[in-house]
Scaffold this motif. Structure first.
Motif, PDB file in Angstrom:
ATOM      1  N   GLY A   1       0.970  -1.215  -0.022  1.00 45.05           N
ATOM      2  CA  GLY A   1       0.175   0.204   0.088  1.00 45.05           C
ATOM      3  C   GLY A   1       0.735   1.355   0.065  1.00 45.05           C
ATOM      4  N   LEU A   2       1.936   1.211  -0.331  1.00 45.68           N
ATOM      5  CA  LEU A   2       2.943   2.272  -0.435  1.00 45.68           C
ATOM      6  C   LEU A   2       3.270   2.988  -1.916  1.00 45.68           C
ATOM      7  CD1 LEU A   2       5.624   0.810   2.007  1.00 45.68           C
ATOM      8  CD2 LEU A   2       4.001   2.650   2.528  1.00 45.68           C
ATOM      9  N   ALA A   3       2.540   2.310  -2.846  1.00 44.64           N
ATOM     10  CA  ALA A   3       2.903   2.956  -4.244  1.00 44.64           C
ATOM     11  C   ALA A   3       2.731   4.383  -4.564  1.00 44.64           C
ATOM     12  CB  ALA A   3       2.150   1.973  -5.255  1.00 44.64           C
ATOM     13  N   ASP A   4       1.687   5.110  -3.450  1.00 44.46           N
ATOM     14  CA  ASP A   4       1.793   6.564  -3.582  1.00 44.46           C
ATOM     15  C   ASP A   4       2.728   7.211  -3.139  1.00 44.46           C
ATOM     16  OD1 ASP A   4       1.128   5.646  -0.983  1.00 44.46           O
ATOM     17  OD2 ASP A   4      -0.160   7.287  -0.595  1.00 44.46           O
ATOM     18  N   ARG A   5       3.628   6.724  -2.370  1.00 44.48           N
ATOM     19  CA  ARG A   5       4.766   7.558  -1.879  1.00 44.48           C
ATOM     20  C   ARG A   5       6.157   6.700  -2.072  1.00 44.48           C
ATOM     21  NH1 ARG A   5       5.528   7.540   4.161  1.00 44.48           N
ATOM     22  NH2 ARG A   5       4.028   5.969   4.918  1.00 44.48           N
ATOM     23  N   ALA A   6       6.120   5.620  -2.721  1.00 48.57           N
ATOM     24  CA  ALA A   6       7.289   5.072  -2.859  1.00 48.57           C
ATOM     25  C   ALA A   6       7.294   4.157  -4.291  1.00 48.57           C
ATOM     26  CB  ALA A   6       7.521   3.678  -1.977  1.00 48.57           C
ATOM     27  N   THR A   7       8.681   4.429  -4.984  1.00 47.23           N
ATOM     28  CA  THR A   7       8.839   3.604  -6.306  1.00 47.23           C
ATOM     29  C   THR A   7      10.181   3.332  -6.570  1.00 47.23           C
ATOM     30  OG1 THR A   7       8.287   4.010  -8.772  1.00 47.23           O
ATOM     31  CG2 THR A   7       9.186   6.007  -7.439  1.00 47.23           C
ATOM     32  N   MET A   8      10.434   2.295  -7.495  1.00 45.17           N
ATOM     33  CA  MET A   8      11.651   1.974  -7.702  1.00 45.17           C
ATOM     34  C   MET A   8      12.043   2.305  -9.261  1.00 45.17           C
ATOM     35  SD  MET A   8      13.392  -0.139  -5.517  1.00 45.17           S
ATOM     36  CE  MET A   8      14.100  -1.493  -6.583  1.00 45.17           C
ATOM     37  N   ARG A   9      13.132   2.777  -9.614  1.00 47.61           N
ATOM     38  CA  ARG A   9      13.506   2.900 -10.899  1.00 47.61           C
ATOM     39  C   ARG A   9      14.782   2.355 -11.306  1.00 47.61           C
ATOM     40  NH1 ARG A   9      13.235   9.209 -12.040  1.00 47.61           N
ATOM     41  NH2 ARG A   9      13.755   8.612 -13.936  1.00 47.61           N
ATOM     42  N   LEU A  10      15.035   1.921 -12.626  1.00 52.51           N
ATOM     43  CA  LEU A  10      16.154   1.485 -13.138  1.00 52.51           C
ATOM     44  C   LEU A  10      17.347   2.750 -13.162  1.00 52.51           C
ATOM     45  CD1 LEU A  10      17.032  -1.333 -14.299  1.00 52.51           C
ATOM     46  CD2 LEU A  10      16.363  -0.437 -16.541  1.00 52.51           C
ATOM     47  N   GLY A  11      18.487   2.459 -12.833  1.00 54.70           N
ATOM     48  CA  GLY A  11      19.275   3.575 -12.988  1.00 54.70           C
ATOM     49  C   GLY A  11      20.682   3.429 -12.454  1.00 54.70           C
ATOM     50  N   ASP A  12      21.752   3.949 -12.437  1.00 52.81           N
ATOM     51  CA  ASP A  12      22.973   3.599 -11.991  1.00 52.81           C
ATOM     52  C   ASP A  12      23.384   4.912 -10.952  1.00 52.81           C
ATOM     53  OD1 ASP A  12      25.892   3.712 -12.045  1.00 52.81           O
ATOM     54  OD2 ASP A  12      25.953   2.503 -13.806  1.00 52.81           O
ATOM     55  N   ALA A  13      24.099   4.491  -9.939  1.00 56.50           N
ATOM     56  CA  ALA A  13      24.609   5.556  -8.926  1.00 56.50           C
ATOM     57  C   ALA A  13      25.648   6.450  -9.646  1.00 56.50           C
ATOM     58  CB  ALA A  13      25.078   4.751  -7.776  1.00 56.50           C
ATOM     59  N   HIS A  14      26.167   5.999 -10.612  1.00 59.40           N
ATOM     60  CA  HIS A  14      27.150   6.851 -11.422  1.00 59.40           C
ATOM     61  C   HIS A  14      26.471   8.071 -12.070  1.00 59.40           C
ATOM     62  CE1 HIS A  14      29.436   3.485 -10.701  1.00 59.40           C
ATOM     63  NE2 HIS A  14      30.637   4.238 -10.533  1.00 59.40           N
ATOM     64  N   ALA A  15      25.201   8.021 -12.504  1.00 61.40           N
ATOM     65  CA  ALA A  15      24.186   9.085 -13.288  1.00 61.40           C
ATOM     66  C   ALA A  15      22.923   8.867 -12.683  1.00 61.40           C
ATOM     67  CB  ALA A  15      24.482   8.781 -14.741  1.00 61.40           C
ATOM     68  N   LEU A  16      22.497   9.354 -11.467  1.00 58.89           N
ATOM     69  CA  LEU A  16      21.233   9.419 -10.621  1.00 58.89           C
ATOM     70  C   LEU A  16      20.192  10.240 -11.497  1.00 58.89           C
ATOM     71  CD1 LEU A  16      22.247   9.626  -7.153  1.00 58.89           C
ATOM     72  CD2 LEU A  16      21.495   7.566  -8.232  1.00 58.89           C
ATOM     73  N   PRO A  17      19.090   9.406 -11.964  1.00 63.74           N
ATOM     74  CA  PRO A  17      18.005  10.002 -12.544  1.00 63.74           C
ATOM     75  C   PRO A  17      17.059  10.903 -11.540  1.00 63.74           C
ATOM     76  CG  PRO A  17      17.448   7.842 -12.156  1.00 63.74           C
ATOM     77  CD  PRO A  17      18.608   7.998 -11.746  1.00 63.74           C
ATOM     78  N   VAL A  18      17.834  11.815 -10.960  1.00 62.05           N
ATOM     79  CA  VAL A  18      17.363  12.676  -9.858  1.00 62.05           C
ATOM     80  C   VAL A  18      17.891  14.087 -10.066  1.00 62.05           C
ATOM     81  CG1 VAL A  18      17.275  12.815  -7.254  1.00 62.05           C
ATOM     82  CG2 VAL A  18      17.449  10.633  -8.274  1.00 62.05           C
ATOM     83  N   ALA A  19      16.942  15.001  -9.725  1.00 61.97           N
ATOM     84  CA  ALA A  19      17.122  16.388  -9.861  1.00 61.97           C
ATOM     85  C   ALA A  19      18.106  16.847  -8.721  1.00 61.97           C
ATOM     86  CB  ALA A  19      15.836  17.192  -9.765  1.00 61.97           C
ATOM     87  N   ASP A  20      18.801  17.869  -8.883  1.00 61.25           N
ATOM     88  CA  ASP A  20      19.679  18.380  -8.092  1.00 61.25           C
ATOM     89  C   ASP A  20      18.856  18.872  -6.745  1.00 61.25           C
ATOM     90  OD1 ASP A  20      21.395  18.438 -10.190  1.00 61.25           O
ATOM     91  OD2 ASP A  20      21.803  20.593 -10.069  1.00 61.25           O
ATOM     92  N   GLU A  21      19.467  18.513  -5.608  1.00 62.84           N
ATOM     93  CA  GLU A  21      19.063  19.037  -4.123  1.00 62.84           C
ATOM     94  C   GLU A  21      17.568  18.510  -3.908  1.00 62.84           C
ATOM     95  OE1 GLU A  21      19.933  22.807  -2.857  1.00 62.84           O
ATOM     96  OE2 GLU A  21      21.678  22.908  -4.053  1.00 62.84           O
ATOM     97  N   ALA A  22      17.274  17.386  -4.587  1.00 65.97           N
ATOM     98  CA  ALA A  22      15.866  16.851  -4.550  1.00 65.97           C
ATOM     99  C   ALA A  22      15.513  15.997  -3.219  1.00 65.97           C
ATOM    100  CB  ALA A  22      15.469  16.061  -5.745  1.00 65.97           C
TER     101      ALA A  22
END
Length: 216
Positions: free
Chosen positions: A94-115
């Motif tokens: 029941g956590l899908a509204d505030r938790a998700t998994m994404r495919l990615g690499d720690a060397h190039a995180l698909p995350v915005a600055d200071e997010a």
């Protein structure tokens, strides 16, 4: 878990895949349970925080990071099988509204600055040939004052593991120095020792370090 030779097990621990993926994830969850709980306790997530986890497998411990009200979770995984299994687990909880998994690499995180407010990486340093690129990325995505918890095996202990021959070993002092160079202030260290069964099914004495750092 099915018996895997040491090189196959090492590859699966880095990136679970194929028919063995789910069994490997279950094995990691059993082997690393106490360490994950210790790291989560040290990270001390507060209400409303945005949490990033690097290499969470099938997100077995994500619910422990989401106990705080209105906290949000993002898990970044190299393994497509783990992303699928993790998202299924989060939805079932029941956590899908505030938790998700994404495919990615720690060397190039698909995350915005200071997010992000907090970040966690348990037993992932062995797959980073150089610490600087990943720690620089984590510094980029964390806000000023944001916390990072790294949990990793003591180099002497990891060196004794038969499946860890190709792992990149980082001494505690080197990790602390790399954190400082990437813009973090180390604020806490914990030693974690236990006697338990490892991913190869063998019981042994384990020795880990937990570091907590703040982004300057």
């Amino acid at each position: 878990m099915m018996m895997l030779d040491t090189s196959t097990l090492a590859a699966q621990l880095r990136q679970p895949h194929g028919e063995a993926a789910l069994a490997v994830a279950d094995s990691m969850n059993r082997s690393n349970g106490a360490l994950n709980r210790a790291a989560i306790s040290l990270l001390a997530v507060a209400a409303g925080e945005r949490i990033l986890e690097i290499g969470p497998g099938n997100a077995a411990f994500a619910p422990l990071l989401l106990h705080a009200d209105d906290s949000h979770y993002l898990g970044i995984e190299l393994s497509a099988a783990m992303v699928e299994a993790g998202n299924q687990r989060l939805a079932s909880a029941g956590l899908a509204d505030r938790a998700t998994m994404r495919l990615g690499d720690a060397h190039a995180l698909p995350v915005a600055d200071e997010a992000m407010d907090a970040a966690l990486a348990v037993n992932t340093l062995y797959f980073w040939p150089s610490l600087a690129p990943v720690l620089d990325e984590l510094a980029r995505v964390l806000r000023t004052g944001g916390r990072l918890c790294l949990a990793f095996g003591d180099a002497a202990f990891v060196r004794s593991l038969p499946f860890a021959a190709d792992f990149h070993l980082h001494e505690l002092e080197a990790v602390e120095q790399a954190l400082r160079v990437s813009g973090f202030r180390v604020s806490a260290w914990r030693s974690h020792r236990e006697t338990a069964t490892g991913n190869d099914g063998q019981a042994r004495d384990k020795h880990f370090h937990l570091l907590l750092a703040q982004r300057r």
